[in-house]
Design an enzyme around this catalytic site. Sequence first.
Site, short mmCIF file in Angstrom:
data_model
loop_
_atom_site.label_atom_id
_atom_site.label_comp_id
_atom_site.label_asym_id
_atom_site.label_seq_id
_atom_site.Cartn_x
_atom_site.Cartn_y
_atom_site.Cartn_z
N TYR A 124 16.48 -14.22 -13.48
CA TYR A 124 17.19 -13.52 -14.55
C TYR A 124 17.20 -12.01 -14.28
O TYR A 124 18.10 -11.30 -14.72
CB TYR A 124 16.47 -13.72 -15.90
CG TYR A 124 16.68 -15.05 -16.60
CD1 TYR A 124 17.33 -16.13 -16.00
CD2 TYR A 124 16.22 -15.22 -17.91
CE1 TYR A 124 17.50 -17.33 -16.68
CE2 TYR A 124 16.39 -16.41 -18.59
CZ TYR A 124 17.02 -17.47 -17.98
OH TYR A 124 17.18 -18.65 -18.66
N GLY A 125 16.18 -11.56 -13.58
CA GLY A 125 15.89 -10.13 -13.51
C GLY A 125 16.92 -9.29 -12.79
O GLY A 125 16.94 -8.07 -12.94
N CYS B 19 9.24 -14.57 -20.90
CA CYS B 19 9.95 -13.91 -19.81
C CYS B 19 10.20 -12.48 -20.28
O CYS B 19 10.80 -12.28 -21.35
CB CYS B 19 11.27 -14.63 -19.55
SG CYS B 19 12.35 -13.81 -18.38
N ASN B 20 9.72 -11.53 -19.52
CA ASN B 20 9.92 -10.13 -19.92
C ASN B 20 11.39 -9.75 -19.91
O ASN B 20 11.85 -9.00 -20.76
CB ASN B 20 9.15 -9.20 -18.98
CG ASN B 20 7.67 -9.25 -19.23
OD1 ASN B 20 7.15 -8.49 -20.03
ND2 ASN B 20 6.99 -10.16 -18.58
N THR B 21 12.12 -10.25 -18.91
CA THR B 21 13.52 -9.90 -18.78
C THR B 21 14.29 -10.36 -20.03
O THR B 21 15.05 -9.60 -20.64
CB THR B 21 14.11 -10.56 -17.52
OG1 THR B 21 13.28 -10.23 -16.40
CG2 THR B 21 15.52 -10.12 -17.27
N ASP C 227 11.00 -19.60 -19.94
CA ASP C 227 11.08 -18.54 -18.93
C ASP C 227 12.20 -18.93 -17.97
O ASP C 227 12.71 -20.05 -18.01
CB ASP C 227 9.75 -18.42 -18.17
CG ASP C 227 9.79 -17.38 -17.05
OD1 ASP C 227 10.37 -16.29 -17.26
OD2 ASP C 227 9.26 -17.64 -15.96
N SER C 228 12.56 -18.00 -17.09
CA SER C 228 13.55 -18.33 -16.07
C SER C 228 12.98 -19.34 -15.06
O SER C 228 13.75 -19.97 -14.35
CB SER C 228 13.96 -17.05 -15.34
OG SER C 228 12.82 -16.42 -14.80
N CYS D 156 6.19 -8.63 -15.96
CA CYS D 156 6.96 -9.79 -15.53
C CYS D 156 5.96 -10.94 -15.49
O CYS D 156 4.86 -10.78 -14.95
CB CYS D 156 7.56 -9.56 -14.15
SG CYS D 156 8.33 -11.04 -13.45
N THR D 157 6.34 -12.07 -16.08
CA THR D 157 5.35 -13.15 -16.21
C THR D 157 5.01 -13.80 -14.88
O THR D 157 4.07 -14.58 -14.80
CB THR D 157 5.84 -14.20 -17.23
OG1 THR D 157 7.16 -14.63 -16.86
CG2 THR D 157 5.87 -13.62 -18.62
N HIS D 158 5.76 -13.48 -13.83
CA HIS D 158 5.40 -13.97 -12.50
C HIS D 158 4.23 -13.19 -11.88
O HIS D 158 3.61 -13.67 -10.94
CB HIS D 158 6.59 -13.84 -11.54
CG HIS D 158 7.56 -14.98 -11.58
ND1 HIS D 158 8.44 -15.16 -12.62
CD2 HIS D 158 7.77 -16.00 -10.72
CE1 HIS D 158 9.18 -16.24 -12.38
NE2 HIS D 158 8.78 -16.76 -11.23
N GLU E 282 6.37 -16.94 -6.34
CA GLU E 282 6.87 -18.32 -6.27
C GLU E 282 6.43 -18.98 -4.96
O GLU E 282 6.19 -20.18 -4.91
CB GLU E 282 8.40 -18.32 -6.36
CG GLU E 282 8.92 -17.89 -7.71
CD GLU E 282 9.59 -19.03 -8.47
OE1 GLU E 282 10.06 -19.98 -7.85
OE2 GLU E 282 9.62 -18.93 -9.71
N1 DGL Z 1 9.51 -14.22 -15.24
C1 DGL Z 1 10.60 -13.27 -15.36
C2 DGL Z 1 10.17 -12.06 -16.18
O1 DGL Z 1 9.15 -12.08 -16.80
C3 DGL Z 1 11.08 -12.74 -14.05
C4 DGL Z 1 11.71 -13.67 -13.09
C5 DGL Z 1 13.21 -13.54 -13.04
O2 DGL Z 1 13.72 -12.52 -12.54
O3 DGL Z 1 13.85 -14.47 -13.49
O4 DGL Z 1 10.83 -11.06 -16.21
#
Ligand code: DGL
Length: 285
Positions: free
Chosen positions: A43-44, A74-76, A11-12, A191-193, A154
């Site tokens: 990443y997003g 990571c969804n992105t 993931d990011s 988004c995994t966050h 975070e």
């Molecule tokens: N965890 C990332 C996702 O699932 C989002 C965090 C990011 O923007 O890097 O998209």
Amino acid sequence: LSSVAPIGVFDSGVGGLTVLRALRARLPHESFLYLGDTARLPYGTKSSATVTRYARQAAQVLVDRGIKLLVIACNTASAVAVEDLAQRLHPLPVVGVVEPGAAAACAASVHGRIVVIGTESTIRGGAYERAIARRRPAAAVVGRACPLFVALAEEGWCEGPIPEAVAERYLGDLRPDPDDPASIDCLVLGCTHFPVLRPALAAVMGPEVSLVDSAETTARAVAGMLADAGLARTAPAQPGHPPGAAGSPAAVTLLATDGPERFARVGSRFLGLPLEPGVVSLVDL
Ligand code: DGL
């Protein structure tokens, strides 16, 4: 590919640990190698070309260490790079989180009124809309970017007035109206966050909306792929440590590209396990 090799997950940052948590619960005999690309988070907000380049580099670190399957937690990165990585890394099995998340949404939504929340990149690309439409063409899907949720997650501000005020600002107009049959009934945490923000999201959206994330369905997809490929591990990864035992991340190796101490501190909330400061190793891509 060897069944005793670890499963690679990236993931990011720490968000993918929500997926790792579900993977560990479902696959207690496996070992896992997790990379958080904390130096380049988020990443997003970045372009697809940049996210694809980062995803290739992150995947390569894991591949070089001999993984048997790759999970893009990571969804992105999944939304823009799952096909690219699957092609480049063939025959290594590659699993993203968007398809499993879309499957979970289609199973949970009664009336097919679905809102997907994620990063700017995930929402702009429309990957969830396409994945849901393939399974449930009559569903009405609205995407909404909620980038500030990444920082709140975070920071550990997961419930109470601050995340609820942010959620109200992003999503208040989508809260179901009891008199409107077209109201939404499912919110996809794309988004995994975001799973750590469930308390605030539930408070704002109300009890009529099911909150769905990709973690469980991704873990199920991984279990199925390992079984199909004959790559599932049947004995515990570390004899002596009960697999998946609370407080024992024995079968997990954690890597980060920046701030390993912060990663351990913030990450324990996402993984659901205490992490000692020294447990995360620094790597460069
Ligand atoms: N965890 C990332 C996702 O699932 C989002 C965090 C990011 O923007 O890097 O998209």
